[in-house]
Design a protein around this motif. Structure first.
Motif, PDB file in Angstrom:
ATOM      1  N   ASP A 272      -3.311   6.662  -4.842  1.00  0.00           N
ATOM      2  CA  ASP A 272      -4.366   5.644  -4.787  1.00  0.00           C
ATOM      3  C   ASP A 272      -5.242   5.866  -3.556  1.00  0.00           C
ATOM      4  O   ASP A 272      -4.770   5.748  -2.432  1.00  0.00           O
ATOM      5  CB  ASP A 272      -3.714   4.262  -4.748  1.00  0.00           C
TER       6      ASP A 272
ATOM      7  N   LEU B  65     -11.506  -3.331  -9.077  1.00  0.00           N
ATOM      8  CA  LEU B  65     -11.038  -3.705  -7.740  1.00  0.00           C
ATOM      9  C   LEU B  65     -12.092  -4.530  -7.000  1.00  0.00           C
ATOM     10  O   LEU B  65     -11.754  -5.417  -6.219  1.00  0.00           O
ATOM     11  CB  LEU B  65     -10.645  -2.465  -6.941  1.00  0.00           C
TER      12      LEU B  65
ATOM     13  N   ARG C 234       2.779   5.849  -7.604  1.00  0.00           N
ATOM     14  CA  ARG C 234       1.625   6.178  -8.449  1.00  0.00           C
ATOM     15  C   ARG C 234       1.393   5.113  -9.521  1.00  0.00           C
ATOM     16  O   ARG C 234       1.090   5.419 -10.662  1.00  0.00           O
ATOM     17  CB  ARG C 234       1.781   7.556  -9.088  1.00  0.00           C
TER      18      ARG C 234
ATOM     19  N   HIS D 152      -3.227  -5.756  -6.886  1.00  0.00           N
ATOM     20  CA  HIS D 152      -3.542  -4.724  -5.897  1.00  0.00           C
ATOM     21  C   HIS D 152      -3.759  -5.410  -4.549  1.00  0.00           C
ATOM     22  O   HIS D 152      -4.446  -6.441  -4.478  1.00  0.00           O
ATOM     23  CB  HIS D 152      -4.802  -3.957  -6.307  1.00  0.00           C
TER      24      HIS D 152
ATOM     25  N   VAL E  31      -7.512   4.024  -2.305  1.00  0.00           N
ATOM     26  CA  VAL E  31      -7.858   2.799  -1.584  1.00  0.00           C
ATOM     27  C   VAL E  31      -6.784   2.440  -0.568  1.00  0.00           C
ATOM     28  O   VAL E  31      -7.065   1.931   0.520  1.00  0.00           O
ATOM     29  CB  VAL E  31      -8.064   1.634  -2.581  1.00  0.00           C
ATOM     30  N   CYS E  32      -5.525   2.708  -0.893  1.00  0.00           N
ATOM     31  CA  CYS E  32      -4.421   2.163  -0.102  1.00  0.00           C
ATOM     32  C   CYS E  32      -4.348   2.711   1.316  1.00  0.00           C
ATOM     33  O   CYS E  32      -4.021   1.967   2.241  1.00  0.00           O
ATOM     34  CB  CYS E  32      -3.102   2.410  -0.834  1.00  0.00           C
TER      35      CYS E  32
ATOM     36  N   VAL F 156       2.556   1.472  -3.605  1.00  0.00           N
ATOM     37  CA  VAL F 156       1.710   1.833  -4.744  1.00  0.00           C
ATOM     38  C   VAL F 156       0.948   3.126  -4.506  1.00  0.00           C
ATOM     39  O   VAL F 156       0.124   3.522  -5.290  1.00  0.00           O
ATOM     40  CB  VAL F 156       0.702   0.711  -5.094  1.00  0.00           C
ATOM     41  N   GLY F 157       1.259   3.786  -3.405  1.00  0.00           N
ATOM     42  CA  GLY F 157       0.611   5.047  -3.092  1.00  0.00           C
ATOM     43  C   GLY F 157       1.253   6.213  -3.821  1.00  0.00           C
ATOM     44  O   GLY F 157       1.753   6.066  -4.941  1.00  0.00           O
TER      45      GLY F 157
ATOM     46  N   CYS G 168       0.839  -1.203   0.000  1.00  0.00           N
ATOM     47  CA  CYS G 168       0.000   0.000   0.000  1.00  0.00           C
ATOM     48  C   CYS G 168       0.870   1.249   0.000  1.00  0.00           C
ATOM     49  O   CYS G 168       0.539   2.247  -0.658  1.00  0.00           O
ATOM     50  CB  CYS G 168      -0.917   0.002   1.220  1.00  0.00           C
TER      51      CYS G 168
ATOM     52  N   ASP H 152     -13.289   0.820  -7.610  1.00  0.00           N
ATOM     53  CA  ASP H 152     -13.876   0.810  -8.947  1.00  0.00           C
ATOM     54  C   ASP H 152     -14.229  -0.637  -9.306  1.00  0.00           C
ATOM     55  O   ASP H 152     -13.880  -1.572  -8.571  1.00  0.00           O
ATOM     56  CB  ASP H 152     -12.930   1.446  -9.967  1.00  0.00           C
TER      57      ASP H 152
ATOM     58  N   PHE I 178      -0.988   3.116  -9.802  1.00  0.00           N
ATOM     59  CA  PHE I 178      -2.387   3.100 -10.221  1.00  0.00           C
ATOM     60  C   PHE I 178      -2.894   4.509 -10.529  1.00  0.00           C
ATOM     61  O   PHE I 178      -4.063   4.796 -10.412  1.00  0.00           O
ATOM     62  CB  PHE I 178      -3.242   2.449  -9.139  1.00  0.00           C
ATOM     63  N   GLY I 179      -2.020   5.384 -10.915  1.00  0.00           N
ATOM     64  CA  GLY I 179      -2.414   6.742 -11.206  1.00  0.00           C
ATOM     65  C   GLY I 179      -2.182   7.638 -10.008  1.00  0.00           C
ATOM     66  O   GLY I 179      -1.426   7.310  -9.105  1.00  0.00           O
TER      67      GLY I 179
END
Length: 244
Positions: free
Chosen positions: A80, A206, A74, A142, A82-83, A69-70, A66, A203, A76-77
């Motif tokens: 994130d 996920l 980036r 994810h 969710v993280c 990928v935060g 988390c 989304d 996931f853009g």
């Protein structure tokens, strides 16, 4: 799908899990049937140790992912959304689950088994498939997928009456800590997890990740119970050899 007809993440997961309920009930009934329950229980403790010992490390790795990928990566853009809340939930759940693998080792010892032998023995492939798929999805998709795994394991925790049935099969009370403990704890855990699913900004992809993880876990749990039942059956192969 319009906002007015959107299905929440928890509703989507519950709907898919309801379709698997007959298979889970059948596997559970076979696992906990009274004939041969004593020997099967020892196999259950050993197999579940292989599963439960992976729980905290899986959640710890998901928390680290988390962070990775935060905002820093980036992947996931933009940051994130969710993280952050997912990691907060997992940190709390880690502390609730820490040490439960030791409960199982203590139960094994109370049953007359050898905890050191359980630790040395390679867990069966079905255990590796259960936990291994989560490692893969955490690393390469994810970390939210782990919630499907947790939902199934805690949603199929031992029933409150189960410990008494096992005790009636001759199992000492000292070997029932895990069964009694999870029967008490996991109902509340499951409710909190489903609430989290509806709070997270998931989304459709996920939501699908959580559902796919859950369905894979159901398959693995059914297979694990069948494996335990087969392992506890008497080996009649020698008798067949002598009588053939």
């Amino acid at each position: 799908m319009s906002a007015g007809t959107a299905v929440s993440a928890s509703t989507a997961l519950r709907a898919r899990l309801r379709l698997t309920a007959p298979a889970v009930r059948s596997a559970t009934a076979a696992m906990w049937r009274s004939p041969g329950l004593g020997p099967r229980y020892g196999g259950y403790l050993a197999a579940m140790h292989g599963v439960i010992r992976a729980s905290v490390p899986l959640m710890e790795r998901a928390v680290l992912r988390c962070a990775e990928v935060g905002p820093a990566e980036r992947v996931f853009g933009p940051a994130d959304p969710v993280c952050g809340p997912l990691a907060d939930y997992l940190r709390g759940h880690i502390e609730e689950e820490r040490g439960h693998d030791d409960w199982l080792l203590a139960d094994i010892a109370a049953l007359g088994g050898d905890p050191a032998a359980v630790l040395d023995r390679q867990p069966p492939p079905v255990v590796a498939r259960l936990a291994g798929a989560q490692h893969y999805w955490i690393e390469y998709h994810h970390p939210v997928a782990l919630l499907g795994y947790i939902a199934v394991l805690e949603g199929n925790a031992p029933a409150p009456w189960l410990a008494d049935r096992i005790a009636a099969a001759g199992v000492p009370e000292a070997a029932l800590r895990t069964v009694r403990g999870h029967a008490e704890l996991d109902t509340g855990h499951t409710a909190a997890l489903f609430a989290l699913l509806d709070e997270l900004p998931l989304d459709p992809s996920l939501v699908n990740a959580v559902v796919m993880s859950a369905l894979h876990t159901v398959d693995g749990l059914v297979e694990l119970f069948a494996h335990i039942g087969r392992a506890a059956e008497p080996d009649h192969s020698r008798e067949r050899t002598h009588t053939s």
